[in-house]
Scaffold this motif. Structure first.
Motif, mmCIF file in Angstrom:
data_model
loop_
_atom_site.group_PDB
_atom_site.id
_atom_site.type_symbol
_atom_site.label_atom_id
_atom_site.label_comp_id
_atom_site.label_asym_id
_atom_site.label_seq_id
_atom_site.Cartn_x
_atom_site.Cartn_y
_atom_site.Cartn_z
ATOM 1 N N TYR A 50 -19.433 -7.906 -10.604
ATOM 2 C CA TYR A 50 -20.656 -7.729 -11.391
ATOM 3 C C TYR A 50 -21.248 -9.088 -11.774
ATOM 4 N N ILE A 51 -20.369 -9.995 -12.259
ATOM 5 C CA ILE A 51 -20.854 -11.323 -12.664
ATOM 6 C C ILE A 51 -21.419 -12.077 -11.454
ATOM 7 N N LYS A 52 -20.746 -11.991 -10.306
ATOM 8 C CA LYS A 52 -21.245 -12.649 -9.088
ATOM 9 C C LYS A 52 -22.603 -12.091 -8.687
ATOM 10 N N ASP A 53 -22.733 -10.762 -8.708
ATOM 11 C CA ASP A 53 -23.997 -10.132 -8.326
ATOM 12 C C ASP A 53 -25.133 -10.556 -9.251
ATOM 13 N N ARG A 54 -24.837 -10.619 -10.551
ATOM 14 C CA ARG A 54 -25.865 -11.052 -11.504
ATOM 15 C C ARG A 54 -26.285 -12.494 -11.207
ATOM 16 N N SER A 55 -25.304 -13.338 -10.862
ATOM 17 C CA SER A 55 -25.613 -14.736 -10.553
ATOM 18 C C SER A 55 -26.498 -14.846 -9.314
ATOM 19 N N ILE A 56 -26.176 -14.056 -8.287
ATOM 20 C CA ILE A 56 -26.942 -14.106 -7.034
ATOM 21 C C ILE A 56 -28.369 -13.608 -7.227
ATOM 22 N N THR A 57 -28.523 -12.554 -8.040
ATOM 23 C CA THR A 57 -29.861 -11.955 -8.208
ATOM 24 C C THR A 57 -30.684 -12.638 -9.289
ATOM 25 N N THR A 58 -30.063 -13.571 -10.002
ATOM 26 C CA THR A 58 -30.809 -14.319 -11.026
ATOM 27 C C THR A 58 -31.476 -15.525 -10.362
ATOM 28 N N THR A 59 -32.771 -15.481 -10.254
ATOM 29 C CA THR A 59 -33.497 -16.541 -9.539
ATOM 30 C C THR A 59 -34.263 -17.464 -10.473
ATOM 31 N N ASP A 60 -34.302 -17.107 -11.767
ATOM 32 C CA ASP A 60 -35.025 -17.979 -12.712
ATOM 33 C C ASP A 60 -34.020 -18.888 -13.425
ATOM 34 N N ASN A 61 -34.440 -19.483 -14.509
ATOM 35 C CA ASN A 61 -33.608 -20.470 -15.198
ATOM 36 C C ASN A 61 -32.891 -19.915 -16.426
ATOM 37 N N ARG A 62 -32.727 -18.598 -16.465
ATOM 38 C CA ARG A 62 -32.044 -18.058 -17.648
ATOM 39 C C ARG A 62 -30.591 -18.545 -17.701
#
Length: 424
Positions: A294-306
């Motif tokens: 889940y954490i990996k997927d969130r990292s991959i799909t996060t494209t902004d600077n949050r």
């Protein structure tokens, strides 16, 4: 002269009084608080979870011999039947048994009416000054049922109880004064000196069904947070017990039902000087692999600077999440899209396997029950009679038995009170 005097009008004392009186005994019930059943009123958040259908020896700590013999004589079905006869029908909530009224006050009222019906002499607001034996002698008699068994009987000269309201004499004495849990409701240890003067010894009472002071997290920052979690006790590097439920985080450490359920062994271990830790899984609904993914997927799909903290918003309570990120060693300000595989593993481990060092239980004033009590070797485990003084019985929390949450401690009170009250 009474047939039976009972000291303590908590759950076990009330059961002993009703049981003895129903068999024709003349009974006096002495209580140093201003009313009977005060602890009962506080049980089950005022709803009184008075037994549980999932009843077994492994739900208890302490003397297995006492527990096994006790439950063989008076079990949960007997308790349900007893209260039904008192006009308290049972409400079954997945095996957790409550009065149908969902009011602990109903249970106390039922006992009060039964004590009146049976003409039990109830004396409240009374302080015990001294307990004296009154010339008891013993002799061996052969049991008709089992001639090989010798049973000690007394000459019925009994006991003299000196109080601030005069002296009372009885043929038998039942002590049901509890240990030291929740002392403001009556169990304050004030009778220990008199019990020890009779030659009995009391194992040090230890808080159980309580929270614990801990190190390992910044608890002041996460105080007040509640979440579903699995907690596992580790004593001297050996995992002992675990439980899942609503964990409560306080400024001192951990509390809540899952902590209570593993508390007895931890209190005993701490008292022995053993090293105690609790491993906390803050997301038991996820496996390690699922959370890491889940954490990996969130990292991959996060494209902004949050930030990492922003990326995982909604996973856990915000205060708790931030503390666990700090504990993982990953900066909460790190951009979520820049997480490495090692970062994901560290975060997963922090959320699923946080270890806190357990320092001490909260005091007896915060405990629902105490572990410890009269040494079992000094008591007949079948009758609860003293091996030192014939006609003297103990019941309830004063015995070395404590249960987990869920109606087990009240069941022990009914069980032991019934056995002590039945012995004529």
């Amino acid at each position: 002269m009474y047939d039976v005097i009972i000291i303590g009008a908590g759950a076990s004392g009330l059961m002993a009084a009703v049981t003895a009186a129903s068999k024709g005994a003349r009974v006096a019930l002495l209580e140093h608080k201003d009313d009977i059943g005060k602890k009962i009123l506080a049980t089950g958040n005022g709803r009184c979870n008075f037994t549980n259908t999932d009843m077994s020896v492994n739900k208890f700590h302490g003397s297995k011999a006492l527990i096994k013999n006790g439950l063989s004589q008076f079990n949960y079905a007997d308790t349900i039947r007893f209260f039904k006869e008192l006009g308290i029908p049972a409400y079954d909530n997945a095996g957790y048994i409550y009065p149908n009224s969902r009011q602990a006050a109903s249970v106390v009222a039922a006992f009060r009416m039964e004590l009146m019906r049976l003409h039990v002499d109830v004396k409240t607001g009374i302080s015990i000054i001294e307990i004296k034996t009154a010339g008891i002698t013993t002799k061996d008699t052969k049991s008709a049922a089992n001639p090989a068994t010798n049973k000690k009987t007394d000459d019925r000269t009994g006991y003299c109880i000196q109080t601030d309201k005069g002296s009372f004499k009885s043929k038998r004495l039942i002590i049901a004064c509890g240990l030291t849990a929740f002392p403001k409701l009556g169990s304050d240890g004030s009778l220990f000196r008199q019990i020890e003067a009779l030659g009995h010894h009391i194992q040090k009472p230890l808080p159980a069904l309580c929270g614990f002071s801990c190190d390992g997290l910044n608890f002041k920052k996460i105080t007040g947070v509640r979440c579903d979690a699995t907690v596992a006790s580790v004593i001297d590097v050996q995992m002992t017990e675990q439980n899942t439920g609503e964990l409560q985080l306080a400024d001192y450490g951990i509390s809540g039902i899952p902590v209570f359920q593993i508390s007895s062994l931890m209190s005993r271990a701490l008292d022995k000087g053993q090293r105690v830790e609790v491993i906390i899984d803050f997301l038991p609904a996820f496996s390690d692999d699922e959370l890491n993914g889940y954490i990996k997927d969130r990292s991959i799909t996060t494209t902004d600077n949050r930030s990492l903290n922003e990326m995982l918003n909604g996973l856990l309570n915000n205060k708790l999440l931030l503390e666990l990120i700090h504990k993982s060693g990953v900066s909460p300000d790190k951009k979520g899209r820049l997480l490495t595989d090692n970062d994901c593993k560290s975060l997963t481990h922090s959320i699923k396997h946080t270890a806190v060092s357990v320092k001490k239980p909260r005091g007896a004033e915060f405990a629902q029950v105490c572990a410890g009590g009269i040494y079992t070797k000094e008591i007949d485990v079948h009758t609860l009679e003293s091996k030192i003084h014939p006609g003297l019985y103990f019941c309830g929390e004063l015995l070395d038995v404590d249960g987990i949450c869920g109606g087990y401690n009240l069941q022990w009170a009914w069980t032991s009170g019934y056995i002590a009250g039945e012995m004529q």
